[in-house]
Enzyme design. Structure first.
Site, PDB file in Angstrom:
ATOM      1  CE  LYS A   1      -3.062  -2.585   3.033  1.00 51.70           C
ATOM      2  NZ  LYS A   1      -3.009  -3.041   4.438  1.00 51.70           N
TER       3      LYS A   1
ATOM      4  CG  ASP B   1      14.968  -1.429   4.684  1.00 49.67           C
ATOM      5  OD1 ASP B   1      15.444  -0.394   5.148  1.00 49.67           O
ATOM      6  OD2 ASP B   1      14.842  -2.470   5.346  1.00 49.67           O
TER       7      ASP B   1
ATOM      8  CB  VAL C   1      10.854   7.409   7.432  1.00 51.03           C
ATOM      9  CG1 VAL C   1      12.154   8.108   7.766  1.00 51.03           C
ATOM     10  CG2 VAL C   1      11.047   6.436   6.268  1.00 51.03           C
TER      11      VAL C   1
HETATM   12  P1  IMP Z   1      13.092  -4.323   1.389  1.00 51.51           P
HETATM   13  O1  IMP Z   1      12.724  -5.624   0.735  1.00 51.51           O
HETATM   14  O2  IMP Z   1      13.933  -4.552   2.610  1.00 51.51           O
HETATM   15  O3  IMP Z   1      13.740  -3.351   0.433  1.00 51.51           O
HETATM   16  O4  IMP Z   1      11.729  -3.779   1.950  1.00 51.51           O
HETATM   17  C1  IMP Z   1      11.170  -2.586   1.597  1.00 51.51           C
HETATM   18  C2  IMP Z   1       9.820  -2.482   2.275  1.00 51.51           C
HETATM   19  O5  IMP Z   1       9.980  -2.447   3.705  1.00 51.51           O
HETATM   20  C3  IMP Z   1       9.148  -1.186   1.907  1.00 51.51           C
HETATM   21  O6  IMP Z   1       8.334  -1.317   0.764  1.00 51.51           O
HETATM   22  C4  IMP Z   1       8.344  -0.861   3.162  1.00 51.51           C
HETATM   23  O7  IMP Z   1       7.087  -1.497   3.097  1.00 51.51           O
HETATM   24  C5  IMP Z   1       9.147  -1.464   4.297  1.00 51.51           C
HETATM   25  N1  IMP Z   1       9.986  -0.437   4.961  1.00 51.51           N
HETATM   26  C6  IMP Z   1      11.326  -0.361   4.935  1.00 51.51           C
HETATM   27  N2  IMP Z   1      11.783   0.675   5.649  1.00 51.51           N
HETATM   28  C7  IMP Z   1      10.684   1.295   6.153  1.00 51.51           C
HETATM   29  C8  IMP Z   1      10.496   2.470   6.990  1.00 51.51           C
HETATM   30  O8  IMP Z   1      11.430   3.165   7.415  1.00 51.51           O
HETATM   31  N3  IMP Z   1       9.206   2.785   7.285  1.00 51.51           N
HETATM   32  C9  IMP Z   1       8.141   2.066   6.838  1.00 51.51           C
HETATM   33  N4  IMP Z   1       8.271   0.979   6.042  1.00 51.51           N
HETATM   34  C10 IMP Z   1       9.534   0.585   5.717  1.00 51.51           C
END
Ligand code: IMP
Ligand code: MG
Length: 175
Positions: free
Chosen positions: A44, A104, A154
């Site tokens: 979302k 992330d 964040v």
């Molecule tokens: P990744 O697979 O680790 O790159 O995950 C990214 C996902 O983690 C994003 O689409 C967010 O849903 C969630 N996410 C990562 N960091 C944050 C944050 O600081 N706040 C809120 N959601 C986060």
């Protein structure tokens, strides 16, 4: 709900954020001039960013939405994704731009590109509002980045804290 109102502080204000999103839209418009661009919003979190971004894109745009969740807990990506809601339409032959809220570890996007890549789009690029480069575990090529931010949690502008705070019109950091 878990009320953290007194612990949140503005990191990127609405004006600065939307100015940058407008610039990104202009850049995308130049890159896709004369083409049809298919935006794929990752639900979302990507929803507010994508709607704002799309207002600044001048080529023909279509939109679709996808919802994925990583296996394992919410805060830490496992690298494998589960499709909760798939796209409504095929993407074969289309110029696709994936629109994410934040990158992330990069695991979600790396896996998503694999999943969508086999559906034979004409091209596939990535656009993210925020990037936390210090957290990267998997190499993903991101084509458009709004802001690079430090390794802090964040919320706002689509990003949630236990499903709340997505409607805050700026990016805030939890202290
Ligand atoms: P990744 O697979 O680790 O790159 O995950 C990214 C996902 O983690 C994003 O689409 C967010 O849903 C969630 N996410 C990562 N960091 C944050 C944050 O600081 N706040 C809120 N959601 C986060
Ligand atoms: Mg997300």
């Amino acid at each position: 709900m878990n009320n953290i109102d007194d612990k949140i502080k503005i990191m990127i204000g609405q004006e600065e954020l939307e100015k940058r999103i407008a610039e990104m839209g202009e850049e995308i418009s130049r890159d896709y001039a004369g083409k049809e661009l298919h935006l794929i919003c990752i639900l979302k979190g990507g929803v507010m960013f994508m709607t704002e971004l799309s207002k600044h894109i001048t080529c023909h745009v279509s939109m679709d939405f996808m919802s994925v969740s990583s296996y394992g807990n919410e805060r830490k990506s496992s690298g494998r994704i589960r499709i909760l809601k798939d796209l409504d339409e095929p993407i074969e032959g289309r110029d696709v731009l994936i629109v994410e809220d934040i990158i992330d570890s990069g695991k979600t996007l790396a896996h998503l590109i694999e999943v969508l890549g086999v559906r034979k789009p004409n091209s596939i690029k990535l656009c993210t509002m925020l990037d936390k480069p210090d957290r990267r575990e998997v190499d993903v090529k991101v084509d458009y980045v709004g802001f690079q931010i430090p390794d802090k949690f964040v919320l706002g502008y689509g990003l949630d804290y236990d499903q709340f705070y997505r409607n805050i019109p700026y990016i805030a950091v939890v202290e």
